[in-house]
Design a protein around this motif. Structure first.
Motif, PDB file in Angstrom:
ATOM      1  N   SER A 187      52.092  38.189  86.873  1.00 52.46           N
ATOM      2  CA  SER A 187      51.623  37.424  85.821  1.00 52.46           C
ATOM      3  C   SER A 187      52.522  36.366  85.303  1.00 52.46           C
ATOM      4  CB  SER A 187      51.370  38.308  84.703  1.00 52.46           C
ATOM      5  OG  SER A 187      52.820  38.884  84.049  1.00 52.46           O
ATOM      6  N   MET A 188      53.859  36.471  85.977  1.00 51.98           N
ATOM      7  CA  MET A 188      54.731  35.334  85.584  1.00 51.98           C
ATOM      8  C   MET A 188      55.411  34.566  86.579  1.00 51.98           C
ATOM      9  SD  MET A 188      58.338  37.578  84.647  1.00 51.98           S
ATOM     10  CE  MET A 188      57.415  39.151  83.849  1.00 51.98           C
ATOM     11  N   ALA A 189      55.343  35.195  87.570  1.00 52.81           N
ATOM     12  CA  ALA A 189      55.671  34.459  89.102  1.00 52.81           C
ATOM     13  C   ALA A 189      54.937  33.406  89.914  1.00 52.81           C
ATOM     14  CB  ALA A 189      56.816  35.210  89.694  1.00 52.81           C
ATOM     15  N   TYR A 190      55.432  32.681  90.524  1.00 56.63           N
ATOM     16  CA  TYR A 190      54.614  31.956  91.459  1.00 56.63           C
ATOM     17  C   TYR A 190      54.166  32.825  92.598  1.00 56.63           C
ATOM     18  CZ  TYR A 190      52.984  28.536  95.049  1.00 56.63           C
ATOM     19  OH  TYR A 190      52.093  27.923  95.972  1.00 56.63           O
ATOM     20  N   GLN A 191      55.017  33.535  93.306  1.00 57.80           N
ATOM     21  CA  GLN A 191      54.756  34.475  94.260  1.00 57.80           C
ATOM     22  C   GLN A 191      55.461  35.736  93.941  1.00 57.80           C
ATOM     23  OE1 GLN A 191      55.441  32.029  98.079  1.00 57.80           O
ATOM     24  NE2 GLN A 191      53.460  31.952  98.269  1.00 57.80           N
ATOM     25  N   THR A 192      54.865  36.772  94.555  1.00 56.21           N
ATOM     26  CA  THR A 192      55.519  38.081  94.451  1.00 56.21           C
ATOM     27  C   THR A 192      55.481  39.095  95.735  1.00 56.21           C
ATOM     28  OG1 THR A 192      55.076  38.445  92.125  1.00 56.21           O
ATOM     29  CG2 THR A 192      55.601  40.286  92.956  1.00 56.21           C
TER      30      THR A 192
END
Length: 280
Positions: free
Chosen positions: A71-76
């Motif tokens: 929900s907060m990072a570009y890629q996980t």
């Protein structure tokens, strides 16, 4: 985008809580135990998050952190460590260097499209994050959750007793996973764990401890005073040995070892947010 599914062996994953087998994992559980690589085009940052699960565990143990990261990072990315997916087939031959290679592959994939990558490792995952820091000659930021630099004392003799155990036909130990305080939480793993994985854990820990004084990356330790697997004092000692000039530690009080699924997980998610979208 979404889940990267891999073919799992015929072995069944089980739910474990406080060392007790609660029965086979559900289909939904198994889906969350698969490796993940996710892209969120709706965020404005270009930060990646690499989440590394612990010893004999699966990405399921990191699922709450993964949901927060997505929900907060570009890629996980949440890889599944080799030997943790097909116990009979490859656990007896896998090396901790194979674990590190899998982590490096996911990290490199994130670096291709992200400006910076935050590496979050739990227990063995914290050890592997430290070895990745050595291999990459530094990382943007590391969050080490109850890192297993100093595993239980019984592991010290594993390389010596392994041939003797094999002589008597002992190649696996019964799993005692699921060290979690929260009543409705559990870990996914197999009923039996191959001896070789314990040997590789010991080798990985020894290599990471050797590198600790040379760590230069921004690092944040998260320690649990209620840890039932690792010594709090030894984890604190590892923090002291860490050579980084930019290091911090946080202590949690309402969790056992598997803090990514325990009562203090919201604190960890908040901490992770400061490294993903904050100024650190």
């Amino acid at each position: 985008r979404g889940f990267e599914m891999t073919s799992r062996s015929n072995e069944t994953l089980y739910r474990f809580c406080r060392g007790k087998n609660l029965g086979p994992a559900s289909q939904a559980d198994c889906a969350l135990a698969e490796p993940l690589f996710y892209t969120n085009d709706d965020v404005s940052n270009r930060t990646g998050v690499l989440l590394i699960h612990g010893f004999t565990s699966t990405p399921y143990s990191m699922r709450l952190l993964a949901e927060a990261a997505m929900s907060m990072a570009y890629q996980t990315a949440v890889p599944l460590l080799p030997g943790h997916e097909q116990q009979r087939d490859c656990a007896q031959t896998v090396s901790y260097l194979d674990w590190l290679a899998a982590i490096e592959s996911n990290y490199s994939q994130l670096k291709q499209s992200c400006d910076r990558v935050v590496v979050v490792g739990q227990s063995l995952g914290g050890v592997l994050a430290t070895l990745l820091e050595e291999r990459m000659a530094g990382l943007d930021a590391m969050i080490l959750l109850v890192p297993a630099f100093y595993p239980p004392v019984a592991l010290k003799c594993i390389r010596i007793v392994k041939p003797l155990l094999r002589l008597f036909g002992k190649t696996h130990f019964k799993s005692i996973a699921g060290s979690v305080k929260r009543d409705n939480a559990y870990e996914l793993t197999y009923e039996k764990i191959h001896l070789n994985l314990f040997v590789q854990l010991k080798l990985a820990c020894a290599a990471a401890v050797k590198h600790l004084p040379a760590v230069r990356s921004n690092v944040h330790f998260v320690l649990s005073r209620g840890d039932k697997i690792l010594s709090y004092e030894k984890m604190l000692s590892a923090f002291t040995q860490c050579g980084s000039q930019c290091k911090q530690y946080t202590c949690v009080d309402n969790s056992y070892h598997l803090i990514s699924l325990d009562h203090d997980v919201d604190r960890i998610c908040s901490l992770m947010r400061t490294y993903v979208v904050g100024s650190l």
